[in-house]
Write a protein that holds these residues in place. Structure first.
Motif, PDB file in Angstrom:
ATOM      1  N   SER A 101       0.864  -1.174   0.000  1.00 16.93           N
ATOM      2  CA  SER A 101       0.000   0.000   0.000  1.00 16.93           C
ATOM      3  C   SER A 101       0.905   1.230   0.000  1.00 16.93           C
ATOM      4  O   SER A 101       2.050   1.166   0.468  1.00 16.93           O
ATOM      5  CB  SER A 101      -0.907   0.016   1.231  1.00 16.93           C
ATOM      6  OG  SER A 101      -1.885  -0.996   1.155  1.00 16.93           O
ATOM      7  N   VAL A 102       0.395   2.339  -0.521  1.00 14.88           N
ATOM      8  CA  VAL A 102       1.241   3.525  -0.672  1.00 14.88           C
ATOM      9  C   VAL A 102       0.526   4.751  -0.130  1.00 14.88           C
ATOM     10  O   VAL A 102      -0.666   4.958  -0.400  1.00 14.88           O
ATOM     11  CB  VAL A 102       1.616   3.768  -2.152  1.00 14.88           C
ATOM     12  CG1 VAL A 102       2.643   4.896  -2.245  1.00 14.88           C
ATOM     13  CG2 VAL A 102       2.174   2.504  -2.789  1.00 14.88           C
ATOM     14  N   CYS A 103       1.267   5.572   0.612  1.00  9.08           N
ATOM     15  CA  CYS A 103       0.730   6.809   1.186  1.00  9.08           C
ATOM     16  C   CYS A 103       1.632   7.964   0.757  1.00  9.08           C
ATOM     17  O   CYS A 103       2.805   8.016   1.149  1.00  9.08           O
ATOM     18  CB  CYS A 103       0.698   6.723   2.699  1.00  9.08           C
ATOM     19  SG  CYS A 103      -0.219   5.301   3.355  1.00  9.08           S
ATOM     20  N   VAL A 104       1.097   8.868  -0.051  1.00 11.77           N
ATOM     21  CA  VAL A 104       1.882   9.992  -0.572  1.00 11.77           C
ATOM     22  C   VAL A 104       1.470  11.260   0.164  1.00 11.77           C
ATOM     23  O   VAL A 104       0.310  11.681   0.091  1.00 11.77           O
ATOM     24  CB  VAL A 104       1.674  10.175  -2.086  1.00 11.77           C
ATOM     25  CG1 VAL A 104       2.698  11.160  -2.637  1.00 11.77           C
ATOM     26  CG2 VAL A 104       1.769   8.835  -2.817  1.00 11.77           C
ATOM     27  N   PHE A 105       2.428  11.871   0.840  1.00 14.17           N
ATOM     28  CA  PHE A 105       2.172  13.052   1.658  1.00 14.17           C
ATOM     29  C   PHE A 105       2.652  14.300   0.924  1.00 14.17           C
ATOM     30  O   PHE A 105       3.778  14.342   0.439  1.00 14.17           O
ATOM     31  CB  PHE A 105       2.927  12.917   2.986  1.00 14.17           C
ATOM     32  CG  PHE A 105       2.755  14.065   3.935  1.00 14.17           C
ATOM     33  CD1 PHE A 105       1.508  14.345   4.470  1.00 14.17           C
ATOM     34  CD2 PHE A 105       3.830  14.845   4.316  1.00 14.17           C
ATOM     35  CE1 PHE A 105       1.335  15.399   5.363  1.00 14.17           C
ATOM     36  CE2 PHE A 105       3.677  15.896   5.201  1.00 14.17           C
ATOM     37  CZ  PHE A 105       2.432  16.167   5.724  1.00 14.17           C
ATOM     38  N   GLU A 106       1.786  15.301   0.820  1.00 15.96           N
ATOM     39  CA  GLU A 106       2.181  16.561   0.191  1.00 15.96           C
ATOM     40  C   GLU A 106       2.658  17.533   1.269  1.00 15.96           C
ATOM     41  O   GLU A 106       1.885  17.955   2.127  1.00 15.96           O
ATOM     42  CB  GLU A 106       1.024  17.154  -0.616  1.00 15.96           C
ATOM     43  CG  GLU A 106       0.714  16.335  -1.863  1.00 15.96           C
ATOM     44  CD  GLU A 106      -0.256  16.996  -2.814  1.00 15.96           C
ATOM     45  OE1 GLU A 106      -0.052  16.867  -4.040  1.00 15.96           O
ATOM     46  OE2 GLU A 106      -1.231  17.612  -2.331  1.00 15.96           O
ATOM     47  N   HIS A 107       3.948  17.869   1.215  1.00 15.32           N
ATOM     48  CA  HIS A 107       4.527  18.747   2.224  1.00 15.32           C
ATOM     49  C   HIS A 107       3.885  20.132   2.180  1.00 15.32           C
ATOM     50  O   HIS A 107       3.351  20.566   1.156  1.00 15.32           O
ATOM     51  CB  HIS A 107       6.035  18.865   2.006  1.00 15.32           C
ATOM     52  CG  HIS A 107       6.776  17.590   2.226  1.00 15.32           C
ATOM     53  ND1 HIS A 107       6.870  16.989   3.468  1.00 15.32           N
ATOM     54  CD2 HIS A 107       7.449  16.779   1.364  1.00 15.32           C
ATOM     55  CE1 HIS A 107       7.577  15.884   3.367  1.00 15.32           C
ATOM     56  NE2 HIS A 107       7.935  15.714   2.110  1.00 15.32           N
ATOM     57  N   ARG A 108       3.973  20.795   3.292  1.00 15.42           N
ATOM     58  CA  ARG A 108       3.405  22.142   3.393  1.00 15.42           C
ATOM     59  C   ARG A 108       3.943  23.023   2.261  1.00 15.42           C
ATOM     60  O   ARG A 108       5.123  23.000   1.918  1.00 15.42           O
ATOM     61  CB  ARG A 108       3.764  22.760   4.749  1.00 15.42           C
ATOM     62  CG  ARG A 108       3.039  24.073   5.022  1.00 15.42           C
ATOM     63  CD  ARG A 108       3.276  24.584   6.432  1.00 15.42           C
ATOM     64  NE  ARG A 108       2.412  25.723   6.697  1.00 15.42           N
ATOM     65  CZ  ARG A 108       1.163  25.641   7.146  1.00 15.42           C
ATOM     66  NH1 ARG A 108       0.656  24.464   7.410  1.00 15.42           N
ATOM     67  NH2 ARG A 108       0.441  26.721   7.342  1.00 15.42           N
ATOM     68  N   GLY A 109       3.031  23.781   1.640  1.00 16.83           N
ATOM     69  CA  GLY A 109       3.428  24.650   0.545  1.00 16.83           C
ATOM     70  C   GLY A 109       3.457  23.977  -0.806  1.00 16.83           C
ATOM     71  O   GLY A 109       3.835  24.593  -1.798  1.00 16.83           O
ATOM     72  N   HIS A 110       3.054  22.696  -0.871  1.00 17.13           N
ATOM     73  CA  HIS A 110       3.083  21.940  -2.120  1.00 17.13           C
ATOM     74  C   HIS A 110       1.714  21.317  -2.389  1.00 17.13           C
ATOM     75  O   HIS A 110       0.976  20.987  -1.454  1.00 17.13           O
ATOM     76  CB  HIS A 110       4.124  20.825  -2.047  1.00 17.13           C
ATOM     77  CG  HIS A 110       5.533  21.308  -1.957  1.00 17.13           C
ATOM     78  ND1 HIS A 110       6.069  21.824  -0.807  1.00 17.13           N
ATOM     79  CD2 HIS A 110       6.526  21.348  -2.894  1.00 17.13           C
ATOM     80  CE1 HIS A 110       7.340  22.158  -1.028  1.00 17.13           C
ATOM     81  NE2 HIS A 110       7.639  21.883  -2.282  1.00 17.13           N
ATOM     82  N   GLY A 111       1.411  21.116  -3.661  1.00 22.76           N
ATOM     83  CA  GLY A 111       0.175  20.433  -4.031  1.00 22.76           C
ATOM     84  C   GLY A 111      -1.049  21.089  -3.435  1.00 22.76           C
ATOM     85  O   GLY A 111      -1.220  22.318  -3.491  1.00 22.76           O
ATOM     86  N   TYR A 112      -1.888  20.265  -2.825  1.00 20.30           N
ATOM     87  CA  TYR A 112      -3.132  20.754  -2.227  1.00 20.30           C
ATOM     88  C   TYR A 112      -2.979  21.055  -0.738  1.00 20.30           C
ATOM     89  O   TYR A 112      -3.953  21.401  -0.071  1.00 20.30           O
ATOM     90  CB  TYR A 112      -4.247  19.739  -2.435  1.00 20.30           C
ATOM     91  CG  TYR A 112      -4.828  19.758  -3.836  1.00 20.30           C
ATOM     92  CD1 TYR A 112      -6.028  20.410  -4.110  1.00 20.30           C
ATOM     93  CD2 TYR A 112      -4.172  19.146  -4.896  1.00 20.30           C
ATOM     94  CE1 TYR A 112      -6.564  20.447  -5.390  1.00 20.30           C
ATOM     95  CE2 TYR A 112      -4.698  19.166  -6.181  1.00 20.30           C
ATOM     96  CZ  TYR A 112      -5.889  19.822  -6.420  1.00 20.30           C
ATOM     97  OH  TYR A 112      -6.407  19.856  -7.697  1.00 20.30           O
ATOM     98  N   SER A 113      -1.772  20.925  -0.198  1.00 17.95           N
ATOM     99  CA  SER A 113      -1.557  21.224   1.218  1.00 17.95           C
ATOM    100  C   SER A 113      -1.581  22.732   1.457  1.00 17.95           C
ATOM    101  O   SER A 113      -1.456  23.531   0.524  1.00 17.95           O
ATOM    102  CB  SER A 113      -0.222  20.637   1.693  1.00 17.95           C
ATOM    103  OG  SER A 113      -0.319  19.233   1.851  1.00 17.95           O
ATOM    104  N   ALA A 114      -1.719  23.093   2.730  1.00 15.07           N
ATOM    105  CA  ALA A 114      -1.770  24.504   3.109  1.00 15.07           C
ATOM    106  C   ALA A 114      -0.531  25.250   2.627  1.00 15.07           C
ATOM    107  O   ALA A 114       0.575  24.701   2.611  1.00 15.07           O
ATOM    108  CB  ALA A 114      -1.887  24.620   4.627  1.00 15.07           C
ATOM    109  N   ARG A 115      -0.733  26.493   2.232  1.00 16.42           N
ATOM    110  CA  ARG A 115       0.363  27.334   1.745  1.00 16.42           C
ATOM    111  C   ARG A 115       0.455  28.596   2.589  1.00 16.42           C
ATOM    112  O   ARG A 115      -0.520  29.033   3.198  1.00 16.42           O
ATOM    113  CB  ARG A 115       0.146  27.725   0.282  1.00 16.42           C
ATOM    114  CG  ARG A 115       0.195  26.543  -0.677  1.00 16.42           C
ATOM    115  CD  ARG A 115      -0.203  26.960  -2.091  1.00 16.42           C
ATOM    116  NE  ARG A 115      -0.175  25.818  -2.998  1.00 16.42           N
ATOM    117  CZ  ARG A 115       0.851  25.501  -3.765  1.00 16.42           C
ATOM    118  NH1 ARG A 115       1.936  26.240  -3.733  1.00 16.42           N
ATOM    119  NH2 ARG A 115       0.802  24.450  -4.558  1.00 16.42           N
TER     120      ARG A 115
END
Length: 274
Positions: A101-115
């Motif tokens: 199984s795979v879990c991809v985390f978007e770091h702060r300031g990237h993708g749909y994460s908070a900016r």
């Protein structure tokens, strides 16, 4: 086991016709509140951090050719600077075929994460330890849930590798195994890093921490393959199209504050006591 790579000559077609439809059947997404760490300064902006996960059991029910059909645990992916979860679809495909199984985390300031800046091209962070605390929290909660008692592994690239290295040092029992792909442990700044640190610090003290670093630019749809010497053109063009199609995926340049924090992360990871 062996995993067959996607044919570069048919890359876009295979991604559209085979990979993405299969991933959609086992994909889920969610948002996590940032880590609450007493050592970190208060957040200047509220917001949650985005992640995307893929369930190996649901994937196995598809009966894809070459799939291991043996659950081996979970992989947490920590992406690189200016990257985003969707860029890792191909790697997710390979891990699923291998039984993870795979879990991809978007770091702060990237993708749909908070900016923390309004310009979608820029990456800013106030404290590098925030990256580390958030990734550790994600792995401890979402990652372990998907591992379901089996091994929890880390796959990290570039900036995500620097963050991952710090997590491995500060949380040595969190992951069972780790792959660090070109980890940002000694950032390349185009000058001696001690000098880059002095210059970035001076710009931040002048109130320019949220300004773009000299020599970089905002995202543009135009693509020059000369900037990607040795890379797979089919993949580069695929990633570029994802940026064009989705404004959330147009992070492209560093701010002076980000450079300052990246160099602080570098020094911390390389401390002998770490």
């Amino acid at each position: 086991m062996q995993v067959k790579l996607i044919d570069e000559n048919r890359y876009a077609d295979e991604m559209r016709e085979t990979v993405l439809p299969a991933l959609a059947t086992c994909r889920s997404e969610g948002w996590m509140a940032p880590a609450d760490d007493d050592g970190l300064p208060p957040l200047q902006r509220a917001g949650k951090l985005h992640y995307v996960c893929y369930d190996a059991a649901k994937f196995d029910r598809l009966g894809e050719d070459g799939a291991a059909a043996t659950f081996r645990g979970a992989v947490v992916i920590s992406h690189g600077f200016t990257e985003f979860a969707a860029k890792y679809a191909e790697m997710v495909w390979y891990f699923l075929l291998a039984g993870y199984s795979v879990c991809v985390f978007e770091h702060r300031g990237h993708g749909y994460s908070a900016r923390d800046v309004d310009n979608p091209s820029l990456v800013w962070i106030d404290d590098w330890r925030r990256y580390v605390a958030d990734l550790a929290k994600f792995a401890e909660t979402v990652g372990k849930d998907y591992a379901d008692g089996r091994p929890l592994n880390l796959y990290c690239h570039s900036m995500g590798g620097g963050i991952g290295a710090s997590v491995l040092e500060t949380h040595p029992t969190l992951f069972d195994k780790a792959v660090l792909s070109c980890p940002m442990i000694a950032p390349v700044t185009g000058m001696p890093n001690w000098l880059a640190s002095v210059l970035a610090g001076a710009m931040c003290r002048l109130g320019l921490g949220r300004h773009m670093v000299f020599g970089q630019s905002e995202f543009t749809p135009e693509l020059d393959m000369a900037d990607y010497e040795g890379a797979s053109e089919a993949r580069v063009r695929w990633f570029q199209q994802q940026r064009i199609d989705d404004p959330h995926q147009r992070t492209f340049a560093a701010t002076f504050a980000w450079v300052r924090q990246a160099l602080r992360l570098s020094r911390a990871v390389q401390r002998p006591e770490a």
